[in-house]
Design a protein around this motif. Structure first.
Motif, PDB file in Angstrom:
ATOM      1  N   ILE A   1      37.063  41.513  41.906  1.00 26.70           N
ATOM      2  CA  ILE A   1      38.479  41.626  41.059  1.00 26.70           C
ATOM      3  C   ILE A   1      38.735  43.066  40.816  1.00 26.70           C
ATOM      4  CG2 ILE A   1      39.616  41.065  38.751  1.00 26.70           C
ATOM      5  CD1 ILE A   1      37.636  38.410  38.938  1.00 26.70           C
ATOM      6  N   LYS A   2      40.012  43.499  41.114  1.00 25.67           N
ATOM      7  CA  LYS A   2      40.477  44.946  41.013  1.00 25.67           C
ATOM      8  C   LYS A   2      40.479  45.568  39.745  1.00 25.67           C
ATOM      9  CE  LYS A   2      43.715  48.113  42.902  1.00 25.67           C
ATOM     10  NZ  LYS A   2      44.114  48.668  41.700  1.00 25.67           N
ATOM     11  N   GLY A   3      39.654  46.554  39.575  1.00 28.97           N
ATOM     12  CA  GLY A   3      39.420  47.237  38.150  1.00 28.97           C
ATOM     13  C   GLY A   3      40.585  48.444  38.306  1.00 28.97           C
ATOM     14  N   ASN A   4      40.584  49.139  37.242  1.00 31.35           N
ATOM     15  CA  ASN A   4      41.687  50.291  37.298  1.00 31.35           C
ATOM     16  C   ASN A   4      41.155  51.494  38.018  1.00 31.35           C
ATOM     17  OD1 ASN A   4      39.784  50.457  35.026  1.00 31.35           O
ATOM     18  ND2 ASN A   4      40.439  52.649  34.489  1.00 31.35           N
TER      19      ASN A   4
ATOM     20  N   HIS B   1      39.434  42.113  34.760  1.00 27.33           N
ATOM     21  CA  HIS B   1      38.969  43.518  34.582  1.00 27.33           C
ATOM     22  C   HIS B   1      39.061  43.669  32.993  1.00 27.33           C
ATOM     23  CE1 HIS B   1      37.272  47.419  34.826  1.00 27.33           C
ATOM     24  NE2 HIS B   1      38.546  47.870  34.521  1.00 27.33           N
ATOM     25  N   TYR B   2      40.493  43.755  32.604  1.00 26.08           N
ATOM     26  CA  TYR B   2      40.989  44.144  31.266  1.00 26.08           C
ATOM     27  C   TYR B   2      40.752  42.905  30.623  1.00 26.08           C
ATOM     28  CZ  TYR B   2      43.322  47.766  33.862  1.00 26.08           C
ATOM     29  OH  TYR B   2      43.602  48.831  34.748  1.00 26.08           O
ATOM     30  N   PRO B   3      40.431  43.060  29.311  1.00 28.15           N
ATOM     31  CA  PRO B   3      40.130  42.153  28.141  1.00 28.15           C
ATOM     32  C   PRO B   3      41.686  41.384  27.987  1.00 28.15           C
ATOM     33  CG  PRO B   3      39.871  43.996  27.111  1.00 28.15           C
ATOM     34  CD  PRO B   3      39.831  44.268  28.536  1.00 28.15           C
TER      35      PRO B   3
ATOM     36  N   HIS C   1      35.274  39.705  30.993  1.00 26.22           N
ATOM     37  CA  HIS C   1      35.736  40.748  31.318  1.00 26.22           C
ATOM     38  C   HIS C   1      34.973  42.129  31.340  1.00 26.22           C
ATOM     39  CE1 HIS C   1      36.092  42.695  27.376  1.00 26.22           C
ATOM     40  NE2 HIS C   1      36.062  41.538  26.890  1.00 26.22           N
ATOM     41  N   GLY C   2      35.565  43.203  31.793  1.00 30.01           N
ATOM     42  CA  GLY C   2      34.805  44.531  31.731  1.00 30.01           C
ATOM     43  C   GLY C   2      35.623  45.465  30.932  1.00 30.01           C
TER      44      GLY C   2
END
Length: 202
Positions: free
Chosen positions: A85-88, A131-133, A146-147
């Motif tokens: 899952i794509k993160g920033n 990724h984001y909450p 999330h992370g």
């Protein structure tokens, strides 16, 4: 078996050292990378599925292809099928490189890709993996895994930070080794203990 993790930040040298944001007491990125690889492979089997919730690596080279090759080599050394899952910090060009070098085993591809998130049913709950909450409002049967926020915990019992340096790992009876993905029995333990913790605060 299914697992979840986030924020491995392979090759990210700026995170090395001990601080309040993301304590990583490793002398160099090679030791950090290998520690995560070893912890991961000690727990995850060849045919297991691991949902990685973003910020896989942070590594820049010229040409960029060298960094993509290095990240691919690390990810390829990890057991299991990876759902990314794509993160920033994850670029589309990295995902395109991984997709171009993807392969199948055990009837599934090594890599699968999602831009935003995955809704996963497990036992009696639904988990929204991002990724984001995410603030989901009144949805008592949905937990957001999330992370992204590393040292921080969202002040809502429905949000669980599953990153490798999450403070919510302290809810577990047996804290995992650094970089070890969580199975869903461990996720459930965090969910239940965070709910009890929040109930006490009222």
């Amino acid at each position: 078996m299914q697992f979840v993790t986030a924020d491995t930040h392979f090759f990210h040298s700026d995170l090395l050292g001990i601080d309040d944001f993301a304590p990583r007491p490793f002398p160099n990125v090679q030791v950090m990378n290998q520690t995560i690889i070893d912890s991961w492979n000690n727990k995850v089997g060849t045919d297991d599925i691991v949902y990685h919730l973003g910020d896989i690596a942070l590594y820049f080279t010229k040409p960029a292809k060298k960094s993509y090759e290095a990240v691919f080599e690390v990810l390829n050394s990890l057991n299991g099928h990876l759902v990314l899952i794509k993160g920033n910090h994850d670029s589309r060009t990295l995902f395109k490189y991984l997709a171009a070098h993807n392969y199948e085993f055990g009837g599934l591809p090594k890599f699968r890709f999602h831009d935003v998130g995955v809704l996963l049913k497990y036992d009696h709950r639904q988990y929204y993996l991002t990724h984001y909450p995410m603030m989901l409002g009144i949805a008592p049967q949905i937990i957001n895994l999330h992370g992204h926020i590393h040292h921080y915990t969202v002040p809502a019992k429905e949000n669980i930070n599953v990153g490798v340096d999450s403070p919510e790992l302290a809810y577990l009876t047996d804290k995992p080794a650094f970089g070890e993905p969580l199975n869903f029995a461990e996720v459930e333990q965090i969910v239940e203990r965070k709910a009890v913790d929040f109930a006490k605060r009222k």
